[in-house]
Motif scaffolding. Sequence first.
Motif, PDB file in Angstrom:
ATOM      1  N   ASN B 221       0.836  -1.192   0.000  1.00 50.71           N
ATOM      2  CA  ASN B 221       0.000   0.000   0.000  1.00 50.71           C
ATOM      3  C   ASN B 221       0.876   1.249   0.000  1.00 50.71           C
ATOM      4  OD1 ASN B 221      -1.647   2.176   0.836  1.00 50.71           O
ATOM      5  ND2 ASN B 221      -3.122   0.722   1.632  1.00 50.71           N
ATOM      6  N   PRO B 222       0.787   2.108  -1.035  1.00 49.21           N
ATOM      7  CA  PRO B 222       1.687   3.264  -1.121  1.00 49.21           C
ATOM      8  C   PRO B 222       1.527   4.233   0.039  1.00 49.21           C
ATOM      9  CG  PRO B 222      -0.015   3.345  -2.807  1.00 49.21           C
ATOM     10  CD  PRO B 222      -0.097   2.006  -2.190  1.00 49.21           C
ATOM     11  N   ILE B 223       0.316   4.323   0.598  1.00 47.41           N
ATOM     12  CA  ILE B 223       0.116   5.238   1.735  1.00 47.41           C
ATOM     13  C   ILE B 223       0.868   4.706   2.947  1.00 47.41           C
ATOM     14  CG2 ILE B 223      -1.595   6.325   3.212  1.00 47.41           C
ATOM     15  CD1 ILE B 223      -3.632   5.809   0.930  1.00 47.41           C
ATOM     16  N   PHE B 224       0.772   3.398   3.143  1.00 46.26           N
ATOM     17  CA  PHE B 224       1.469   2.776   4.267  1.00 46.26           C
ATOM     18  C   PHE B 224       2.984   2.900   4.102  1.00 46.26           C
ATOM     19  CE2 PHE B 224       3.246  -1.045   6.374  1.00 46.26           C
ATOM     20  CZ  PHE B 224       2.825  -0.775   7.658  1.00 46.26           C
ATOM     21  N   ILE B 225       3.459   2.660   2.881  1.00 54.54           N
ATOM     22  CA  ILE B 225       4.901   2.760   2.628  1.00 54.54           C
ATOM     23  C   ILE B 225       5.375   4.184   2.856  1.00 54.54           C
ATOM     24  CG2 ILE B 225       6.663   2.537   0.837  1.00 54.54           C
ATOM     25  CD1 ILE B 225       5.072   0.209  -0.286  1.00 54.54           C
ATOM     26  N   GLU B 226       4.570   5.134   2.417  1.00 51.54           N
ATOM     27  CA  GLU B 226       4.924   6.548   2.602  1.00 51.54           C
ATOM     28  C   GLU B 226       5.092   6.889   4.083  1.00 51.54           C
ATOM     29  OE1 GLU B 226       5.634  10.064   0.373  1.00 51.54           O
ATOM     30  OE2 GLU B 226       5.169   8.038  -0.297  1.00 51.54           O
ATOM     31  N   ASP B 402       5.411  10.485  12.997  1.00 50.90           N
ATOM     32  CA  ASP B 402       6.406   9.422  12.852  1.00 50.90           C
ATOM     33  C   ASP B 402       6.670   8.739  14.192  1.00 50.90           C
ATOM     34  OD1 ASP B 402       6.538  10.200  10.281  1.00 50.90           O
ATOM     35  OD2 ASP B 402       8.417  11.304  10.468  1.00 50.90           O
ATOM     36  N   LEU B 403       6.580   9.534  15.254  1.00 49.92           N
ATOM     37  CA  LEU B 403       6.773   8.954  16.591  1.00 49.92           C
ATOM     38  C   LEU B 403       5.726   7.873  16.854  1.00 49.92           C
ATOM     39  CD1 LEU B 403       8.082   9.231  19.487  1.00 49.92           C
ATOM     40  CD2 LEU B 403       6.207  10.760  19.996  1.00 49.92           C
ATOM     41  N   ILE B 404       4.483   8.147  16.416  1.00 53.78           N
ATOM     42  CA  ILE B 404       3.414   7.156  16.591  1.00 53.78           C
ATOM     43  C   ILE B 404       3.776   5.874  15.833  1.00 53.78           C
ATOM     44  CG2 ILE B 404       0.947   6.715  16.245  1.00 53.78           C
ATOM     45  CD1 ILE B 404       1.454   8.977  18.195  1.00 53.78           C
ATOM     46  N   ALA B 405       4.296   6.052  14.612  1.00 48.44           N
ATOM     47  CA  ALA B 405       4.697   4.881  13.830  1.00 48.44           C
ATOM     48  C   ALA B 405       5.808   4.112  14.540  1.00 48.44           C
ATOM     49  CB  ALA B 405       5.155   5.312  12.446  1.00 48.44           C
ATOM     50  N   CYS B 406       6.755   4.859  15.155  1.00 46.93           N
ATOM     51  CA  CYS B 406       7.872   4.212  15.868  1.00 46.93           C
ATOM     52  C   CYS B 406       7.357   3.387  17.045  1.00 46.93           C
ATOM     53  CB  CYS B 406       8.855   5.249  16.379  1.00 46.93           C
ATOM     54  SG  CYS B 406       9.755   6.060  15.087  1.00 46.93           S
ATOM     55  N   ILE B 407       6.430   3.981  17.838  1.00 49.41           N
ATOM     56  CA  ILE B 407       5.921   3.253  19.007  1.00 49.41           C
ATOM     57  C   ILE B 407       5.240   1.966  18.541  1.00 49.41           C
ATOM     58  CG2 ILE B 407       4.406   3.345  21.012  1.00 49.41           C
ATOM     59  CD1 ILE B 407       4.648   6.373  20.920  1.00 49.41           C
ATOM     60  N   ALA B 408       4.436   2.088  17.478  1.00 52.00           N
ATOM     61  CA  ALA B 408       3.729   0.898  16.992  1.00 52.00           C
ATOM     62  C   ALA B 408       4.709  -0.160  16.529  1.00 52.00           C
ATOM     63  CB  ALA B 408       2.802   1.285  15.847  1.00 52.00           C
ATOM     64  N   SER B 409       5.826   0.256  15.890  1.00 53.76           N
ATOM     65  CA  SER B 409       6.769  -0.736  15.384  1.00 53.76           C
ATOM     66  C   SER B 409       7.624  -1.321  16.498  1.00 53.76           C
ATOM     67  CB  SER B 409       7.660  -0.112  14.318  1.00 53.76           C
ATOM     68  OG  SER B 409       8.638   0.690  14.929  1.00 53.76           O
TER      69      SER B 409
END
Lengths: 169, 419
Positions: B221-226, B402-409
């Motif tokens: 998914n390009p949105i997810f990759i972005e 991006d911080l939210i993405a980091c916590i999730a990962s």
Amino acid sequence: MALPEILTGMRVVIRNVFKGKETMSYPEVRRQPWPRFKGRHVLERHPDGLEKCIGCELCAGACPADAIYVVGAENKPGARFSPGERYAQIYQINYLRCIFCGLCVEACPTEALLMTTEYEISGTSRDDLVYTKEQLIVDAPIQRHWDTKIEYSPDRTTKQKAGRDGASS
Amino acid sequence: MSKTERTLEEHELIQRIEGDGQGAFVESYDAEAEVMTINMGPVHPATHGVLRLFLELDGETVMDCKPMIGYLHTGMEKECEDQNWRGAVTIVTRMDYLAPFHNEHAYSRAVEKLLGIEVPPRGVYIRMLMSELNRLTSHLVQFGTQGLDMGAMSAMFYGFREREIITDFFEMVTGLRMNHGYIVPGGVWEDLPDGWQEQVANILDVMPGRLNEYQDLLSENPIFIERTRGVGTITAEECDTLGVTGPIARASGIDWDLRRDMPYEAYDELSFEVPTQEQGDVYARYQIRMAEMVQSVALLEQIVDQMPDGDYKNMDPKLTPPPRSELNRSMEAVIHHFKLVTQGYAVPKGESYFAVESPRGELGAFVVSDGGTSPYRCHVRDPSFYNLQSLPVMAKGGLIADLIACIASLDPIMGGVDR
């Protein structure tokens, strides 16, 4: 443009829309747990009506959460509750503390304490959730599914396996 | 004072405080440097539990990030000292609540090391079976929450749908869906029930197709990759320095998996690959977890094929209570039962550490015995705690989103962080 990738993703979503529901409308349809499920306890009786519990307090000792309170007393010739010397005068399980680990059932030497598959334990006050001996003891003859496990269906309609078949499709 | 009056006054008060740059969320505001310090959490839907983050922000850019922990501290390690060695399993399993089998596994192996006992082959294989299924459930939750935090709601539904089949199997085997207390020192609590093969076969049937579906849904998914490519990057050196293990370290190029490099149980008899990536960003960590799920399915197939017969736990009467049928006819059995329930078994004096590869990394248990029937000390090295230390490294210089993405990962489990 990134349209093809998004359409591939949407195809998954649309395909799943027509797959049927994985959820169930809970109060009407109830999930029947597996026979090993560790639910609320019951105290069993012998076929002749005497209690199996001998008030040894092993369950209370084994409980990691200190949820069980037992006070044993001596059987008297006029008032006999269990076949042995002693019986449980007070027997309480505090479901606010119980973690359903099943160590008490493992500890019980006479198979008096068993766990059922009932999982709907709620109350409106703290006192409601301290189950006394009167609430725990069962009089009806019980059909066993497991060595130390009984199936106890409260009075209600249970549509069996509704969820399990849905999940495995 | 009537209710309306009070509400108005409170409202004014909050306005005044916020006007000064001070408030419920704003800790301080430096007008000259234009740096604002705010609190994120401890009750925030994107912090995966009660994680509190102390953020220094310049506009929307994160200048500094301090994770503050302790909001879920329940003293479980201390609680273990009140239990006997068998009872402590029920406490240990509640630490990292998404990987209960791995907690029990590490603890049980550490105790077995002190006792110097062997687990029968069937017990070993049942342990591996449950551990690998547990890895699937944990990664499925991570997949769901990662998608949810990135705005892909359906990932959550699909992840939990598959998890449901596996927790259903857990319930069939252990009696509980979470916090099982199933792996105990000496083996496992109970043998697998009749019909377990069909249930596992069903899981193995369903999973590969569903994993492909996820690839279609999210991975391309390009949105997810972005949102995830090049975000929250961490290098292999930084991982080494901070003690980061598991999928996060493997996404940065550290080729380290305890199942392969320090084989325990019978993992050396099975063949599997350890997926690694070089980028070290959120997307690489996501890819590692997806690849690990594929490997877990492959491992499960081998485990089911090779499942041996025989005892499922060490039948030493000093360690395992006798079978219930014995209690009615053997006085010796009654004595053993009574001793084991009231006191438990004594473990020789000493200390031991054993680590397993949990879905989040190296999960180790360090137990000390003074020769008594309960642990003198039981410490758990939880990977979430160490992985969380890498959050400032990942988040610095990025945006709040991006911080939210980091916590999730990172997939931190606060129950494991605080114990």
